[in-house]
Design a protein around this motif. Structure first.
Motif, mmCIF file in Angstrom:
data_model
loop_
_atom_site.group_PDB
_atom_site.id
_atom_site.type_symbol
_atom_site.label_atom_id
_atom_site.label_comp_id
_atom_site.label_asym_id
_atom_site.label_seq_id
_atom_site.Cartn_x
_atom_site.Cartn_y
_atom_site.Cartn_z
ATOM 1 N N ALA A 105 -64.872 54.319 62.553
ATOM 2 C CA ALA A 105 -63.728 53.642 63.163
ATOM 3 C C ALA A 105 -63.464 54.275 64.520
ATOM 4 C CB ALA A 105 -62.499 53.752 62.267
ATOM 5 N N VAL A 106 -63.404 53.446 65.550
ATOM 6 C CA VAL A 106 -63.195 53.920 66.925
ATOM 7 C C VAL A 106 -61.938 53.233 67.450
ATOM 8 C CG1 VAL A 106 -64.181 54.119 69.238
ATOM 9 C CG2 VAL A 106 -65.685 54.172 67.232
ATOM 10 N N THR A 107 -60.826 53.940 67.399
ATOM 11 C CA THR A 107 -59.537 53.339 67.714
ATOM 12 C C THR A 107 -58.866 53.998 68.907
ATOM 13 O OG1 THR A 107 -57.307 52.909 66.835
ATOM 14 C CG2 THR A 107 -58.436 54.863 66.020
ATOM 15 N N SER A 108 -58.055 53.223 69.599
ATOM 16 C CA SER A 108 -57.257 53.760 70.702
ATOM 17 C C SER A 108 -55.978 54.411 70.197
ATOM 18 C CB SER A 108 -56.911 52.643 71.703
ATOM 19 O OG SER A 108 -58.070 52.158 72.324
ATOM 20 N N GLY A 109 -55.700 54.263 68.921
ATOM 21 C CA GLY A 109 -54.479 54.814 68.359
ATOM 22 C C GLY A 109 -54.614 56.277 67.987
ATOM 23 N N PRO A 110 -53.491 56.958 67.798
ATOM 24 C CA PRO A 110 -53.514 58.347 67.322
ATOM 25 C C PRO A 110 -54.061 58.427 65.896
ATOM 26 C CG PRO A 110 -51.349 57.729 68.183
ATOM 27 C CD PRO A 110 -52.128 56.474 68.045
ATOM 28 N N LYS A 112 -53.089 60.014 63.206
ATOM 29 C CA LYS A 112 -52.099 59.870 62.137
ATOM 30 C C LYS A 112 -51.768 58.411 61.890
ATOM 31 C CE LYS A 112 -47.585 61.690 60.713
ATOM 32 N NZ LYS A 112 -46.447 62.573 61.121
ATOM 33 N N LEU A 113 -51.621 57.645 62.962
ATOM 34 C CA LEU A 113 -51.275 56.236 62.818
ATOM 35 C C LEU A 113 -52.462 55.435 62.284
ATOM 36 C CD1 LEU A 113 -49.246 53.954 63.262
ATOM 37 C CD2 LEU A 113 -50.067 53.775 65.626
ATOM 38 N N ALA A 114 -53.658 55.716 62.775
ATOM 39 C CA ALA A 114 -54.843 54.995 62.304
ATOM 40 C C ALA A 114 -55.042 55.183 60.807
ATOM 41 C CB ALA A 114 -56.070 55.467 63.072
ATOM 42 N N LEU A 115 -54.939 56.414 60.335
ATOM 43 C CA LEU A 115 -55.114 56.681 58.905
ATOM 44 C C LEU A 115 -54.024 56.000 58.083
ATOM 45 C CD1 LEU A 115 -56.123 60.454 59.037
ATOM 46 C CD2 LEU A 115 -57.608 58.504 58.532
ATOM 47 N N ALA A 116 -52.792 56.018 58.586
ATOM 48 C CA ALA A 116 -51.693 55.377 57.862
ATOM 49 C C ALA A 116 -51.913 53.878 57.746
ATOM 50 C CB ALA A 116 -50.369 55.675 58.562
ATOM 51 N N ARG A 117 -52.378 53.252 58.821
ATOM 52 C CA ARG A 117 -52.598 51.810 58.791
ATOM 53 C C ARG A 117 -53.776 51.445 57.887
ATOM 54 N NH1 ARG A 117 -51.421 50.307 65.199
ATOM 55 N NH2 ARG A 117 -49.150 50.051 64.949
ATOM 56 N N LEU A 118 -54.849 52.198 57.952
ATOM 57 C CA LEU A 118 -55.993 51.929 57.072
ATOM 58 C C LEU A 118 -55.596 52.089 55.607
ATOM 59 C CD1 LEU A 118 -58.754 53.750 59.137
ATOM 60 C CD2 LEU A 118 -58.695 51.299 58.652
ATOM 61 N N ASN A 119 -54.837 53.124 55.306
ATOM 62 C CA ASN A 119 -54.357 53.327 53.932
ATOM 63 C C ASN A 119 -53.478 52.183 53.478
ATOM 64 O OD1 ASN A 119 -55.377 55.714 52.658
ATOM 65 N ND2 ASN A 119 -54.288 56.948 54.164
ATOM 66 N N SER A 120 -52.556 51.761 54.343
ATOM 67 C CA SER A 120 -51.648 50.676 53.991
ATOM 68 C C SER A 120 -52.407 49.390 53.711
ATOM 69 C CB SER A 120 -50.636 50.444 55.124
ATOM 70 O OG SER A 120 -49.800 49.342 54.830
ATOM 71 N N ALA A 121 -53.499 49.178 54.457
ATOM 72 C CA ALA A 121 -54.279 47.950 54.314
ATOM 73 C C ALA A 121 -55.271 48.013 53.166
ATOM 74 C CB ALA A 121 -55.022 47.665 55.617
ATOM 75 N N LEU A 125 -61.243 54.843 53.661
ATOM 76 C CA LEU A 125 -61.272 55.568 54.930
ATOM 77 C C LEU A 125 -62.700 55.909 55.334
ATOM 78 C CD1 LEU A 125 -58.268 58.030 54.494
ATOM 79 C CD2 LEU A 125 -58.312 55.784 55.595
ATOM 80 N N PRO A 126 -63.006 55.736 56.617
ATOM 81 C CA PRO A 126 -64.349 56.069 57.084
ATOM 82 C C PRO A 126 -64.590 57.576 57.027
ATOM 83 C CG PRO A 126 -62.912 55.629 58.950
ATOM 84 C CD PRO A 126 -62.136 55.278 57.719
ATOM 85 N N GLU A 127 -65.843 57.947 56.858
ATOM 86 C CA GLU A 127 -66.174 59.370 56.872
ATOM 87 C C GLU A 127 -66.005 59.943 58.273
ATOM 88 O OE1 GLU A 127 -70.075 59.819 55.327
ATOM 89 O OE2 GLU A 127 -69.529 59.181 53.304
ATOM 90 N N ARG A 128 -66.111 59.083 59.288
ATOM 91 C CA ARG A 128 -66.011 59.519 60.670
ATOM 92 C C ARG A 128 -65.028 58.620 61.407
ATOM 93 N NH1 ARG A 128 -71.113 60.177 58.788
ATOM 94 N NH2 ARG A 128 -72.102 62.205 59.141
ATOM 95 N N LEU A 129 -64.245 59.229 62.289
ATOM 96 C CA LEU A 129 -63.171 58.514 62.971
ATOM 97 C C LEU A 129 -63.009 59.077 64.383
ATOM 98 C CD1 LEU A 129 -60.714 56.526 62.698
ATOM 99 C CD2 LEU A 129 -59.406 58.474 61.828
ATOM 100 N N VAL A 130 -63.013 58.186 65.366
ATOM 101 C CA VAL A 130 -62.745 58.570 66.755
ATOM 102 C C VAL A 130 -61.397 57.981 67.136
ATOM 103 C CG1 VAL A 130 -63.508 58.395 69.155
ATOM 104 C CG2 VAL A 130 -65.206 58.621 67.325
#
Length: 223
Positions: A105-110, A112-121, A125-130
């Motif tokens: 996952a390559v996101t422009s978001g912080p 903490k927010l990216a993980l929260a949104r992925l969890n909510s959806a 969770l990806p093993e790797r996150l940018v």
């Protein structure tokens, strides 16, 4: 039923988050609108350039000495509304079908927010996150997708990028991604001349990865 289009044989899969894996548009716009009442009352959320780091946008809107405080305030507001985030159709199934360790996952978001949104959806969770914290320059600069390819351990030319935002598509093209899949009709809006995806799909339910081939079952026509 028409035969699927074989787009290619990518070695790794780089996904933007918001608008590609998760639908957070309503909650994000509500957070920005509430934020603007304090920091930029004349700001119209319809002018928001999606796909960019919030910090970069804020730095263009308000005085430099308030940027960090304003960013933290926006982040708090976005985290408060994260329960409204849902998965984009097909996102969970597609990511679950991919080889272990080969999707990022390559996101422009912080983070903490990216993980929260992925969890909510409900996205595994990806093993790797940018995230925004991992780059010096955000989209449309190529650095986020260059870092994504590094995380996947393959050359960027062997990666397929999934993006909904013009800034992200421009970043993928500048990085040299082998394939760029636009998600949603907004992906046809060019950041600059010629920077369009190879194909645009309505959502990720139109994409499959089977026996090493990336298959496109449905395409959106150019407007």
């Amino acid at each position: 039923m028409p035969s699927p289009r074989v787009l290619g044989r990518p070695s790794a899969f780089l996904f933007d988050c918001d608008g590609v894996l998760v639908d957070s548009l309503a909650s994000a716009e509500a957070a920005w609108a509430a934020w603007a009442t304090t920091y930029k009352p004349d700001f119209d959320v319809r002018d928001l350039q999606h796909g960019r780091r919030a910090m970069d946008t804020i730095a263009e809107l308000i005085e430099a000495d308030l940027v960090e405080q304003a960013f933290e305030d926006l982040l708090a507001r976005e985290l408060e509304t994260v329960d409204g985030t849902v998965a984009i159709p097909g996102a969970a199934a597609l990511t679950a079908s991919l080889p272990t360790g080969r999707w990022v996952a390559v996101t422009s978001g912080p983070r903490k927010l990216a993980l929260a949104r992925l969890n909510s959806a409900g996205i595994t969770l990806p093993e790797r996150l940018v995230t925004a914290e991992d780059v010096d320059r955000g989209k449309p600069d190529p650095q986020p997708y260059e870092r994504g390819a590094e995380q996947a351990g393959v050359p960027i030319g062997e990666c397929v990028v999934f993006e909904d935002a013009p800034a992200g598509i421009a970043a993928a093209r500048a990085a040299g991604a082998g394939w760029v899949v636009g998600v949603g009709a907004g992906a046809y809006t060019p950041w600059s001349e010629g920077l369009l995806p190879d194909v645009v799909v309505p959502d990720l339910s139109a994409v499959r990865f089977v026996d090493g081939e990336l298959l496109i079952d449905e395409e959106l026509p150019k407007p």
